[in-house]
Design a protein around this motif. Structure first.
Motif, PDB file in Angstrom:
ATOM      1  N   SER A1531       2.976 -35.113  -8.860  1.00 42.20           N
ATOM      2  CA  SER A1531       3.807 -35.627  -7.765  1.00 42.20           C
ATOM      3  C   SER A1531       4.900 -34.632  -7.417  1.00 42.20           C
ATOM      4  CB  SER A1531       4.396 -36.977  -8.134  1.00 42.20           C
ATOM      5  OG  SER A1531       5.145 -36.842  -9.311  1.00 42.20           O
ATOM      6  N   THR A1532       5.369 -33.885  -8.432  1.00 46.92           N
ATOM      7  CA  THR A1532       6.390 -32.868  -8.152  1.00 46.92           C
ATOM      8  C   THR A1532       5.800 -31.790  -7.251  1.00 46.92           C
ATOM      9  OG1 THR A1532       7.062 -33.231 -10.405  1.00 46.92           O
ATOM     10  CG2 THR A1532       8.106 -31.415  -9.251  1.00 46.92           C
ATOM     11  N   ILE A1533       4.610 -31.325  -7.651  1.00 42.44           N
ATOM     12  CA  ILE A1533       3.957 -30.286  -6.830  1.00 42.44           C
ATOM     13  C   ILE A1533       3.760 -30.810  -5.416  1.00 42.44           C
ATOM     14  CG2 ILE A1533       1.808 -28.993  -6.508  1.00 42.44           C
ATOM     15  CD1 ILE A1533       1.678 -28.634  -9.502  1.00 42.44           C
ATOM     16  N   GLN A1554       9.609 -21.714  -5.670  1.00 42.03           N
ATOM     17  CA  GLN A1554       9.225 -22.500  -6.854  1.00 42.03           C
ATOM     18  C   GLN A1554       7.724 -22.406  -7.094  1.00 42.03           C
ATOM     19  OE1 GLN A1554      10.854 -26.406  -7.131  1.00 42.03           O
ATOM     20  NE2 GLN A1554      12.591 -25.863  -5.845  1.00 42.03           N
ATOM     21  N   LEU A1555       6.967 -22.506  -5.995  1.00 47.37           N
ATOM     22  CA  LEU A1555       5.509 -22.447  -6.150  1.00 47.37           C
ATOM     23  C   LEU A1555       5.085 -21.059  -6.636  1.00 47.37           C
ATOM     24  CD1 LEU A1555       4.426 -24.439  -3.004  1.00 47.37           C
ATOM     25  CD2 LEU A1555       4.058 -25.107  -5.353  1.00 47.37           C
ATOM     26  N   ASP A1556       5.799 -20.041  -6.161  1.00 49.22           N
ATOM     27  CA  ASP A1556       5.424 -18.689  -6.546  1.00 49.22           C
ATOM     28  C   ASP A1556       5.592 -18.511  -8.065  1.00 49.22           C
ATOM     29  OD1 ASP A1556       4.625 -16.036  -5.641  1.00 49.22           O
ATOM     30  OD2 ASP A1556       6.512 -15.427  -6.568  1.00 49.22           O
ATOM     31  N   GLU A1557       6.654 -19.131  -8.589  1.00 47.10           N
ATOM     32  CA  GLU A1557       6.863 -19.010 -10.026  1.00 47.10           C
ATOM     33  C   GLU A1557       5.672 -19.607 -10.788  1.00 47.10           C
ATOM     34  OE1 GLU A1557       9.937 -21.003 -13.027  1.00 47.10           O
ATOM     35  OE2 GLU A1557      10.778 -19.438 -11.760  1.00 47.10           O
ATOM     36  N   VAL A1558       5.187 -20.711 -10.266  1.00 42.39           N
ATOM     37  CA  VAL A1558       4.037 -21.351 -10.910  1.00 42.39           C
ATOM     38  C   VAL A1558       2.823 -20.436 -10.802  1.00 42.39           C
ATOM     39  CG1 VAL A1558       2.443 -23.285 -10.797  1.00 42.39           C
ATOM     40  CG2 VAL A1558       4.876 -23.660 -10.444  1.00 42.39           C
ATOM     41  N   ALA A1567      -1.829 -25.868 -12.897  1.00 46.53           N
ATOM     42  CA  ALA A1567      -1.227 -27.096 -12.343  1.00 46.53           C
ATOM     43  C   ALA A1567      -1.493 -27.217 -10.850  1.00 46.53           C
ATOM     44  CB  ALA A1567       0.270 -27.095 -12.603  1.00 46.53           C
ATOM     45  N   MET A1568      -1.687 -26.065 -10.211  1.00 43.94           N
ATOM     46  CA  MET A1568      -1.915 -26.097  -8.745  1.00 43.94           C
ATOM     47  C   MET A1568      -3.319 -26.560  -8.403  1.00 43.94           C
ATOM     48  SD  MET A1568       0.665 -25.266  -6.934  1.00 43.94           S
ATOM     49  CE  MET A1568       0.054 -24.677  -5.372  1.00 43.94           C
ATOM     50  N   SER A1569      -4.212 -26.587  -9.376  1.00 43.78           N
ATOM     51  CA  SER A1569      -5.592 -26.984  -9.093  1.00 43.78           C
ATOM     52  C   SER A1569      -5.595 -28.389  -8.488  1.00 43.78           C
ATOM     53  CB  SER A1569      -6.404 -26.966 -10.387  1.00 43.78           C
ATOM     54  OG  SER A1569      -7.729 -27.330 -10.097  1.00 43.78           O
ATOM     55  N   GLY A1570      -6.367 -28.545  -7.455  1.00 47.09           N
ATOM     56  CA  GLY A1570      -6.409 -29.863  -6.787  1.00 47.09           C
ATOM     57  C   GLY A1570      -5.393 -29.960  -5.664  1.00 47.09           C
ATOM     58  N   MET A1612       0.668 -16.451  -0.836  1.00 42.40           N
ATOM     59  CA  MET A1612      -0.767 -16.470  -0.549  1.00 42.40           C
ATOM     60  C   MET A1612      -1.492 -15.404  -1.370  1.00 42.40           C
ATOM     61  SD  MET A1612      -1.632 -18.715   1.796  1.00 42.40           S
ATOM     62  CE  MET A1612      -0.665 -19.769   0.805  1.00 42.40           C
ATOM     63  N   ILE A1613      -0.852 -14.213  -1.448  1.00 36.91           N
ATOM     64  CA  ILE A1613      -1.509 -13.125  -2.198  1.00 36.91           C
ATOM     65  C   ILE A1613      -1.633 -13.541  -3.662  1.00 36.91           C
ATOM     66  CG2 ILE A1613      -1.220 -10.746  -3.021  1.00 36.91           C
ATOM     67  CD1 ILE A1613      -0.176 -10.052  -0.228  1.00 36.91           C
ATOM     68  N   SER A1614      -0.553 -14.131  -4.196  1.00 35.24           N
ATOM     69  CA  SER A1614      -0.622 -14.589  -5.594  1.00 35.24           C
ATOM     70  C   SER A1614      -1.770 -15.576  -5.752  1.00 35.24           C
ATOM     71  CB  SER A1614       0.677 -15.308  -5.974  1.00 35.24           C
ATOM     72  OG  SER A1614       1.746 -14.421  -5.847  1.00 35.24           O
TER      73      SER A1614
END
Length: 2028
Positions: A1531-1533, A1554-1558, A1567-1570, A1612-1614
């Protein structure tokens, strides 16, 4: 023998299939033995299923006999035998019936019979009928013989005769004598079963044969044929039959004789289609001027319509043409001929002609004025034939209309027609309601001057009397003298009824079974069925007839008392002379009494009265001379008596006489005037009323009331008038409403309502209330013209009466008859006591003359506008007329045409008109059901949902008027269901499922729908199947399980099995038929649920009226079933007015019922607009009804009754109960909070203060509880409550306003203040100044408490709006506005003046003055204000604000926060306050906080001060780890991703960081899967936002935009470096992403930015990553769709398409490695779709040939890689034979088969194939010239380079120098660099590891397929006239830099792509690090851009510079570092 022993060992089933016939013979013998032993259900049988056919088709004659025996035993014993029927019987017919051995044929025939016995008659018959077509006569003869045998044994019920009779004539024509003889025997057998019905089908056979048949038929015995062999399911019949055979009982024969099946010859005929055979010029000829031509046309029709059975079709035009001839033709011969044609049409179409009956009948009746006998006869035949196609009810209006005609011939013929029609009627089809008007009209005729008219009328009345019995007719013949009565009786005795029975008038009633000889088709099957049933209620003692006879008939005019016959004679009492009266009175009264009657002394008069009274009391009824006595009382002073005591006595004596004597109307006339005069008297009024009631009891209330009211209104005494009306109100309750003339009363009531005296008006309104009890809502129609104030009073009175049931009559005739008599005749009794339908009393207009032919032609015009005008006119006509007669001329035909209009608006308008028409015509609408109503049903099949919905509303409006019976009769409905239209089917079935349960009986014709219902159960459309399953139990409820099961016999086996299962299920859920209301429900009266005997479901029905706004308390609408299902109300609900002990017990349980996910479901429904959105200026009835329905499932029934009661006291009770349960049922309250709040919004619209105060008291408690529970209000709850609460903030009462403000304050604890702010702002728009002032105050409080960030949408906008109110007219509003702005000033300081914009001088000076007075207190806002924190502090999403919430609640809150994002753009601060890190509070707090602080990421802050190339972004300094934040990472993501698309740049950058750090930490990246699709969607939404909005906004710093771009690209590149994540991206998302990226590359505005070039290069790199790492199928598919869209879009630039194609070329290069991972089927489907949308011809018209070539290259590559196998991958393409793709692939395959061997995978197929061709050319220089030409052309430069590379590789010694010499230096270096790049790419050199450790593909700008190739020469580019792409300038820039000695790699911070383009590039910082540098500027710039509006457009000036890293603010770092240290130390 050796052979034998081999097969001897085999099992039986294998022997039976053996090739040796002996083995088979042996097998068959053993099989017989086995089959006799096996158990019926044994699984062993199944082995032989496939073999039985082989048993009978055995080729060896000896073995065949045994095989047949085995088969016979199998069929007799196996439970699975039925499955083999078709194949085995077919085998018998073809292989056994042609055998010479009689035994074989006999066995074959037995097998067929046994199959019939096991219920397979239809399949056997079908095969035998096929045998009749066989060329072998032996087979034909045996088949006929078997059919005959089957019919003889099983009878005509089991063997269907229709198909057999159909083939009989053909058999009689056979050349073979044996066949003809057998056919003759078969015909005789059939005749035995159906008698004369066989004659019509055989009328055309050879006369000789017919004669022979006649002779045989005569010989047959007269008795009915009997079934001698029975099916397995008929074992009970079999036992009965055997018993009869044994006893040889004669009674048995009689019983059987009664049951002779009446077969209708019509049913056995084949329908003939004639419409297509009409002469082409028929319609022209029929209009011709010459009568001969018209005659020719008619004769042609006559020949066609003579067919005895016609196929259904649209005969409307033909009928109209014939009708015109009958009505208007001057040639009587043609009239007769047309009438004859109509007669034939009617008899050929039967019920299907009913549609046209209404239009033809009036014309024929009026034509009876013709005197010529042959014309009259033809017309008689026509109208008789037509009558049989319809019902008397449907044509009654037309017939009655003609009966008043002046022409005696018409009157005579109409009466004769009625007489003939009555013969076909029964008591059910000729009810009293219909008999009454006919009798009235015929009574006029029996007094006519013309003898033939009188005779005809007598015949008609006599026939009616014969049909329904004397008792039913007598009430209508009260005024007929004896002579005429006798004449009627005589006619009744003579009358012959069509059904052959003696009528009901004879002394004893005969049994109602129809006699066997009834001519078929004279009555519809339904009537026959009803007549055939035995009487339903046999009397307990005597035979039915006798009891009925003894019962005095109840009057139709108004229930008479017992002994009605005597009364009828006494009613017409002769008036006596005064002398005669005195004489009679003297005989019964004492002399003293007579003398003192007119004494002048009142005491003597009083004494006389006392004596009078005693005398009357002792008199016998028959001795009392009523008229004489009342005349004595009226003797002077009579009713002018001055002494009240004497007067009272007088009045009570009148009452006594009326009660005890035979009081006549003549006597009543004497006293009524005097009584009415005393009604208003204070002392005598009561007695006068009692006397009136007694007279009403004797002379019937309807008559008395009419006299009394007219006498009262003839006077001027208002007291008398009002008291008369009061008496009448009471009398109606006592006597019931029967027979009252509503029209007469209404006119008097209208006079009373107009009276000046209020008492009269009040009495009139009370009377209306009582009438409303009986008449219901239609009563209001009479008063719609009254003044609004009066109408409101009437409505209020009606409202009081709603839901009450009328009291049972206590006086008058309705009491008569008791015991057995009542039971026997109860239904008739009820029927009489039912009031007349109010609809019949309304004055109706005849609009047929207004429906002119012009109007009809207008409605049918070709121009839709004219059609619309026509429809508008119709609507106007109906509106003006209000109530119309059912004769509406040609309108039905015209409207019917519009129902299938191509213009849907007109269809809807027509439906609206039809709804109007339903109300206007009322119950007489029935006659239009068939011709117009059925067309409404057809509209249910429309593809548009709104049209279907309108049709359903119209249909229900019609059904409300007509009832369901008309709709279900005939085959019209089944014809509609037959159409395979899923919409039509599901709508009809849904409608039937709703309507059928409410019917007590349905016509038998419903059975016609069953086959189609079964086909719907297996329909392809899921909705149709669902609706069919819902309707199934409803059908079964009326048809019965048995009949429904039988109907499955015609289904295919597979279907049958499925349907039978569903039938079983339906049987379990079949509803019971609705209980009949007490007595007989013949009217729409509301009295049906009478209290005395009402069945349980009645009270809720009645009760619902009290709450349901529009509910009419008529039984049709308030169906118990409907109520229960709709509101899920418990049946038998008690009236809340009587709470008894039991009631109290019921209230002990919980008041809230927890429904899982109930609230979520309601939210979904409201979002999907399935229910009304809670938004209204004032609540309409439908909102209340909806809320009531929603509440019924989750709130206790008794509480709901309180909450929705009409009385406010009940509301207060309800609120008290809710208060009591508030603490104990917290969960319950929360689960229905949305509904509770909605209910309170309704109370805000009430005017009662006590309720309002109670509401506010409850709401305060409620919100306190919600705050304790840490509840978060949902958007749904807020939007449906807050706006209505704010209405009350403007209440005049201080105490209310105070409470509302308190509630608003509490609400901020459960709902974000920023959102509350928006609602309060909306409150400022109110016209109520108090409300505006209070809202402004509230806004000030919000800002004070929560800081500036609550101001939505931005502080500037909000403050501007608030500032407007400084200039308000109202002082309090002005002051409030000033105070609010001062509050903002206190928080925000001087900046306020900037935010509020330009104010007028006056307003500004007021504001400044107020600020001064406030002492410039810039107070620091309290600690709780979180949102006001300076933006730098809100650096990450944190949970400090949620410290109260338990961790598991977090996800829901996050989701909630996320959901709220969509509503309106987020405020400029980055994160909602729930997620902000509140550093201030953390500093001040030393560890007393309840929440667990997440561990901070330990970054080395010291490093920040060390000189670094790219500083570590500070944003991450306090960012907690995702998984530490709280348990629910997903839910945080979700929340952070939702922030990516934020309209605020800073918010977006924060989220991206924040997303880039992940993404940069492999262990976290999972965690980003899905979430990949979601993330990419948010990203391209942001790209679109930047492109459309931010880039155009001049006020935005373009550095911010570059920063945002950098973040996006870095992220995006990451992402696309991780193949596992990249592959999750779906096709659609990739398509949008690529679109966004390519659009960005082509955006000229980006080029002009300082770092624009860097952005474009990064995008370039990203695109390559996307192409390489995404799922290859998805990306390829996405590119194909994108290319297709770009080529189709007119606005799309050619550059865009070109870049998409370059991406595709890149993909083509990657194909060899990826081919095995690609879903080729899907790619080929996409290519197929591409070629379908853009066929070759269309592509060739395209400016560029590139798309065509790209497509060919792709296909060529795929073919080369897959070879011929590619053809197996076309599976997803429908109709692939028609596909252009398949043809193309075949060509390519053929070409490649002929071509040379394979090439290296690394070579581009395009270049390779070209080189193959070109190298073959001798002239090499030509070839090279062509390649260089390509390199020089803008479009093909890449391709040229590739070909040059291929050429150089192949011919390494080739010299290309000469070609380069002539070109510019620029071009030469371009070619060299291009070749070097291709070499690197092909040889796979130079992969460089990025600092992240993930490999990055080396790419230079030119090699990336996305970049536009640069033009070879500058001059070329300029002269080209096209726009030059940015990449061209990039190339030029590079070259210029090189020439100037500036190496591209020597920049301070080299751009990524340029670094990567060098083969030996040093290690480079990753794209994500580059992103971090951009983030470092985050906090500096945020504050200054916080309140910017992103609206205006702007053009960017072009700048060209290398990217520079931004410097970081040291102060911020210091501040941050200090704070973090402080927090760390406090935590320790």
């Amino acid at each position: 023998m050796g052979d034998d022993s081999e097969w001897m060992k085999l099992p039986i089933d294998q022997k039976c299939e053996h090739k040796v016939w002996k083995a088979r013979l042996n097998g068959y013998e053993e099989a017989v033995k086995l089959f006799q032993k096996l158990d019926e259900k044994s699984p062993e049988w199944s082995k032989y299923l496939g073999l039985i056919k082989k048993f009978v088709t055995e080729s060896n004659a000896v073995a065949q006999l045994k095989g047949l025996e085995a088969a016979l035993v199998f069929v007799e014993n196996a439970h699975v035998a039925g499955k083999t029927t078709g194949e085995v019987v077919s085998g018998v017919v073809n292989k056994v019936f042609n055998q010479p051995k009689a035994r074989a044929k006999e066995l074959g025939s037995d097998i067929c019979m046994t199959y019939i016995e096991i219920e397979k008659a239809e399949a056997v018959q079908e095969e035998l009928l096929k045998g009749l077509d066989n060329k072998n006569p032996k087979i034909v003869v045996a088949s006929v013989e078997t059919l005959r045998k089957a019919l003889s044994e099983f009878g005509s019920k089991i063997m269907s005769l229709k198909p057999i009779i159909k083939v009989l004539p053909k058999l009689f024509e056979s050349r073979e004598k044996a066949v003809r003889d057998e056919a003759k025997l078969l015909a005789v057998e059939i005749y035995r079963w159906i008698r004369d019905a066989l004659r019509p089908p055989l009328q055309n056979i050879n006369p000789v044969q017919l004669k022979e048949l006649e002779e045989e038929w005569v010989k047959l015995p007269q008795g009915a044929a009997k079934q001698t062999r029975f099916l397995r399911s008929q074992q009970d019949l079999k036992a009965k039959f055997e018993q009869q055979q044994a006893s040889g009982d004669a009674e048995g024969d009689e019983g059987e004789e009664e049951a002779v099946p009446q077969v209708d010859a019509y049913e056995l005929l084949e329908a003939v289609e004639i419409l297509s055979k009409l002469p082409k010029d028929f319609y022209d000829k029929i209009e011709a001027k010459k009568w001969q031509e018209r005659k020719e046309a008619l004769e042609a029709v006559e020949v066609l319509v003579k067919n005895p059975k016609l196929e259904a079709g649209d005969y409307g035009d033909l009928v109209r043409a014939l009708k015109k001839v009958v009505g208007k033709d001057t040639n009587v011969m043609l009239v007769a001929l047309a009438a004859k044609c109509l007669a034939c049409l009617a008899s050929g179409l039967r019920k299907k002609f009913g549609t046209y009956a209404g239009t033809v009948v009036p014309t024929i009746l009026e034509k009876f004025k013709e005197k010529k006998p042959q014309v009259v006869q033809a017309l008689q035949e026509a109208i008789d034939a037509i009558f049989l196609t319809t019902t008397l009810q449907n044509i009654s209006e037309d017939v009655l209309g003609v009966m008043d005609n002046k022409n005696p011939a018409i009157k005579q013929q109409t009466s004769l027609f009625l007489a003939r029609s009555f013969r076909h009627c029964t008591t059910t089809t000729l009810p009293k309601s219909m008999l009454k008007p006919f009798c009235a009209a015929l009574l006029k005729h029996i007094n006519d001057s013309a003898p033939e008219v009188r005779d005809a009328a007598f015949e008609a009345l006599g026939t009616a009397q014969k049909v329904v019995g004397e008792k039913a007719v007598n009430p209508f013949l009260t005024d007929v003298d004896k002579l005429k009565l006798d004449r009627i009786k005589e006619c009744a005795d003579k009358a012959e009824l069509a059904s052959g029975k003696k009528g009901a008038s004879s002394g004893e009633k005969k049994d109602k079974a129809p006699a066997p000889g009834k001519p078929a088709g004279e009555k519809d099957t339904k009537e026959a069925a009803k007549a055939g049933a035995p009487p339903k209620k046999p009397a307990p003692v005597k035979a039915g007839g006798a009891v009925k006879k003894s019962k005095p008939p109840a009057s139709g005019g108004g229930g008479a008392a017992k002994g009605k016959k005597q009364e009828t004679k006494e009613v017409i009492e002769q008036e006596l002379s005064p002398e005669a009266c005195e004489e009679k009175a003297a005989a019964v009264l004492p002399a003293s009494c007579m003398q003192l009657l007119d004494s002048s002394n009142w005491k003597e008069r009083l004494a006389s009265m006392e004596e009078f009274q005693k005398a009357v009391e002792t008199m016998e009824k028959n001795e009392m001379p009523c008229q004489a006595l009342v005349k004595m009382l009226a003797k002077k002073p009579g009713f002018k008596e001055t002494n009240f005591q004497v007067m009272q006595m007088k009045l009570s004596i009148v009452a006594l006489i009326a009660q005890k004597g035979n009081f006549s109307k003549t006597s009543a006339y004497v006293v009524l005037d005097g009584l009415v005069d005393k009604v208003g008297d204070v002392k005598c009024g009561g007695n006068a009323k009692e006397a009136l009631s007694a007279i009403a009891e004797s002379c019937l209330l309807p008559w008395t009331a009419e006299q009394v009211v007219s006498l009262a209104f003839a006077q001027k005494n208002p007291k008398n008038q009002s008291e008369t009306l009061n008496w009448l109100s009471n009398a109606i309750k006592e006597f019931g409403f029967t027979g009252l003339n509503v029209k007469a009363f209404i006119s008097n009531v209208k006079i009373a309502l107009a009276a000046t005296n209020p008492a009269i008006r009040t009495s009139a309104i009370s009377l209306l209330g009582v009438m409303y009890l009986y008449v219901g809502p239609p009563l209001r129609m009479f008063f719609e013209e009254e003044k609004p104030a009066l109408l409101a009073q009437i409505d209020a009175e009606f409202e009081k009466m709603k839901g009450q049931t009328p009291p049972a009559p206590t006086r008058g005739a309705t009491r008569s008859g008791a015991g057995g008599e009542e039971g026997e005749d109860g239904d008739e009794q009820e029927e009489d006591s039912s009031p007349p339908d109010v609809m019949d009393l309304l004055p109706r207009t005849d609009i047929s003359d207004k429906v002119s032919s012009d109007l009809v032609s207008k409605i049918g015009d070709k121009n839709w506008k004219i059609r619309k005008e026509g429809l508008d006119e119709v609507a106007t006509i109906i509106n003006e007329a209000k109530f119309v007669l059912p004769n509406i001329g040609e309108l039905p035909i015209a409207l019917k045409g519009r129902l299938n209009d191509s213009n849907k608006i007109l269809v809807q308008q027509t439906l609206t008109i039809l709804q109007q028409l339903a109300t206007a015509i009322g119950p007489n609408l029935k006659q239009h059901v068939k011709n117009l109503g059925m067309s409404i049903v057809t509209v249910l099949g429309d593809s548009k949902a709104n049209v279907r919905a309108a049709a359903l509303v119209t249909l229900n409006a019609w059904v409300e008027q007509t009832g369901m019976k008309e709709w279900l009769e005939g085959e019209d409905l089944s014809e509609e269901l037959k159409k395979e239209n899923p919409f039509l089917r599901q709508e009809i079935l849904g409608w039937l499922a709703e309507k059928l349960p409410t019917l007590r009986a349905a016509p038998s014709d419903l059975l016609f729908c069953v086959p189609y219902l079964y086909s719907c159960l297996e329909d392809r459309n899921g909705d149709v199947r669902k609706k069919a399953q819902e309707a199934l139990p409803m059908f079964m409820m009326h048809i019965g399980f048995e009949k429904m099961s039988k109907a499955t016999g015609k289904l295919k086996p597979a279907s049958k099995d499925q349907v039978v299962v569903l039938l079983e299920k339906a049987k379990a859920s079949m509803p019971a038929k609705p209980a009949p209301p007490p007595g007989k429900n013949t009217s729409k009266q509301a009295s049906a649920p009478a209290p005395s005997s009402a069945p349980t479901p009645a009270p809720p029905a009645a009760d619902s009226g009290s709450c349901v706004p529009d509910s009419k308390p008529d039984p049709k609408k308030t169906k118990p079933g409907a109520l229960a299902s709709k509101g899920k109300a418990a049946p038998g609900k008690k009236a809340p007015s009587k709470p008894n002990a039991k009631d109290e017990e019921d209230r002990s349980g919980p008041i809230y019922i927890l429904v899982p996910n109930g609230k979520e479901q309601r939210l979904k429904e409201e979002k999907a607009l399935k229910v009304l959105k809670w938004n209204f200026p004032a609540p309409r009835d439908e909102y209340i009804e909806q809320l009531k329905t929603q509440m019924s499932t989750c709130i206790a029934k008794w509480l709901q009754d309180e909450l929705f009661h009409a009385d406010f006291q009940h509301h207060i009770k309800g609120i008290n109960v809710m208060m009591e349960h508030l603490e104990s049922e917290k969960e319950g309250v929360l689960s229905v909070l949305d509904l509770v709040l909605k209910w309170f919004t309704l109370r805000f619209f009430d005017t009662n203060t006590s309720v309002l105060m109670k509401c506010l008291e409850y709401l305060k408690l409620l919100f306190s509880l919600l705050s304790q529970e840490e509840y978060h209000m949902t958007e749904l709850e807020a939007t449906s409550f807050i706006p209505y609460l704010l209405l009350k903030v403007g209440e005049p009462k201080d105490v209310v306003r105070k409470d509302v403000r308190a509630i608003l304050t509490k609400m901020c604890q459960v709902y974000p203040a920023s959102k509350m702010f928006v609602f309060v702002m909306d409150g400022l728009k109110s016209k109520n100044s108090k409300q505006r002032a209070e809202c402004l105050e509230e806004l000030g409080c919000l800002v004070e408490s929560y800081g500036m960030n609550v101001c939505q949408p931005t502080p500037a906008k909000a403050l501007k709006e608030i500032a407007v109110h400084i200039g308000d007219r109202d002082t309090t509003v002005r002051n409030a506005a000033l105070n609010t702005i001062v509050a903002v000033y206190n928080v925000h300081g001087e900046q306020v003046f900037k935010l509020i914009g330009n104010l007028s001088e006056k307003d500004l000076s007021m504001l400044e003055e107020r600020i001064k007075r406030a002492g410039k207190k810039t107070v620091a806002p309290p600690a709780k204000q979180v949102e006001e924190k300076p933006p730098q502090r809100a650096q990450t999403a944190n949970t400090s604000l949620l410290r109260k919430a338990p961790p598991e609640d977090m996800s829901s809150k996050l989701n909630q926060a996320r959901n709220n994002m969509g509503g309106h753009s987020e405020p400029p601060h980055t994160v909602p306050r729930e997620f902000q890190l509140d550093l201030d509070e953390i500093e001040n707090d030393n560890g007393n906080v309840r929440c667990e602080m997440p561990a901070l990421v330990q970054h080395k802050l010291d490093e920040i001060f060390e000189p670094v190339l790219i500083p570590e972004p500070k944003i991450r300094a306090v960012s907690p780890h995702f998984d530490d934040m709280h348990s629910n990472t997903a839910s945080t993501i979700n929340f952070v991703i939702s922030q990516v698309a934020s309209g605020d740049i800073n918010a977006s950058i924060q989220a991206l960081a924040q997303l880039d750090e992940v993404l940069r930490q492999e262990d976290k990246a999972e965690a980003m899967s899905g979430h990949i699709d979601q993330f990419l969607i948010a990203t391209f939404m942001q790209l679109r936002l930047v492109y459309n909005t931010h880039m155009a906004d001049e006020r935005l710093d373009k550095d911010d935009i570059v920063r945002l771009y950098s973040c996006i690209i870095g992220n995006m590149i990451s992402l696309f470096q991780m193949e596992s994540l990249a592959r999750e991206a779906s096709t659609g998302v990739l398509k949008d992403l690529m679109h966004g990226l390519i659009t960005l590359m082509l955006d000229a505005r980006v080029e002009d930015l300082e770092e624009g070039q860097q952005v474009v290069r990064s995008v370039n790199l990203l695109v390559v990553k996307v192409l390489e790492k995404s799922d290859q199928t998805n990306i390829l598919s996405a590119l194909l769709v994108l290319l297709q869209d770009s080529l189709l879009a007119t606005a799309s630039s050619p550059k865009f398409s070109e870049l998409v194609m370059k991406c595709l070329w890149r993909m083509i290069r990657l194909l060899p490695e990826a081919i095995n991972n690609i879903n080729l089927d899907r790619i080929l489907l996409d290519i197929h779709n591409f070629m379908r949308v853009l066929p070759k011809e269309k592509l060739k018209q395209h400016k560029s040939e590139l798309p065509m070539r790209t497509l060919k290259t792709l296909l060529h590559t795929l073919c080369k890689l897959k070879g011929p196998k590619i053809m197996d991958h076309l599976s997803m393409i429908e109709n692939k034979n028609e596909s252009e793709l398949e043809a193309h692939l075949l060509r390519v395959m053929k070409h490649s088969m002929d071509g040379t061997g394979s090439k290296s995978d690394k070579e581009t197929e395009k270049g390779a194939s070209r080189i193959e061709e070109k190298a073959a050319k001798a002239n090499v220089s030509d070839f090279l010239a062509e390649i260089f030409k390509k390199i020089g052309s803008k479009e093909n430069t890449k391709e040229g380079l590739a070909e040059l590379y291929e050429y150089k590789k192949k011919y390494s010694d080739a010299d290309i120098e000469p070609f380069l010499k002539n070109s510019s230096q620029f071009f030469q270096s371009y070619v060299e660099r291009g070749l070097r790049l291709i070499e690197m790419e092909r040889e796979g050199k130079g992969r460089i590891a990025a600092s992240t450790g993930v490999s990055v593909l080396p790419t230079e700008i030119t090699s990336a397929p996305v970049v536009t190739a640069s033009a070879p020469t500058i001059s070329n580019a300029n002269s080209n006239g096209e726009e030059v792409g940015p990449s061209v300038y990039l190339e030029r820039l590079k070259i210029l830099r090189q020439r100037c000695g500036l190496d591209n790699a020597k920049e301070e911070r080299p751009p990524l792509s340029s670094l990567l383009s060098k083969s030996s590039a040093p290690a480079v910082v990753s794209s994500t690090d580059m992103l971090h540098s951009k983030l470092s500027q985050l906090r500096e710039s945020r504050e200054q851009f916080q309140h910017l509006d992103l609206d205006s457009k702007q053009t960017l000036s072009s700048t060209n510079s290398s990217s520079s890293s931004s410097s970081s603010s040291m102060t911020n770092i210091d501040d941050l570092k200090k704070r973090l240290e402080k927090i760390k130390s406090s935590r320790k």
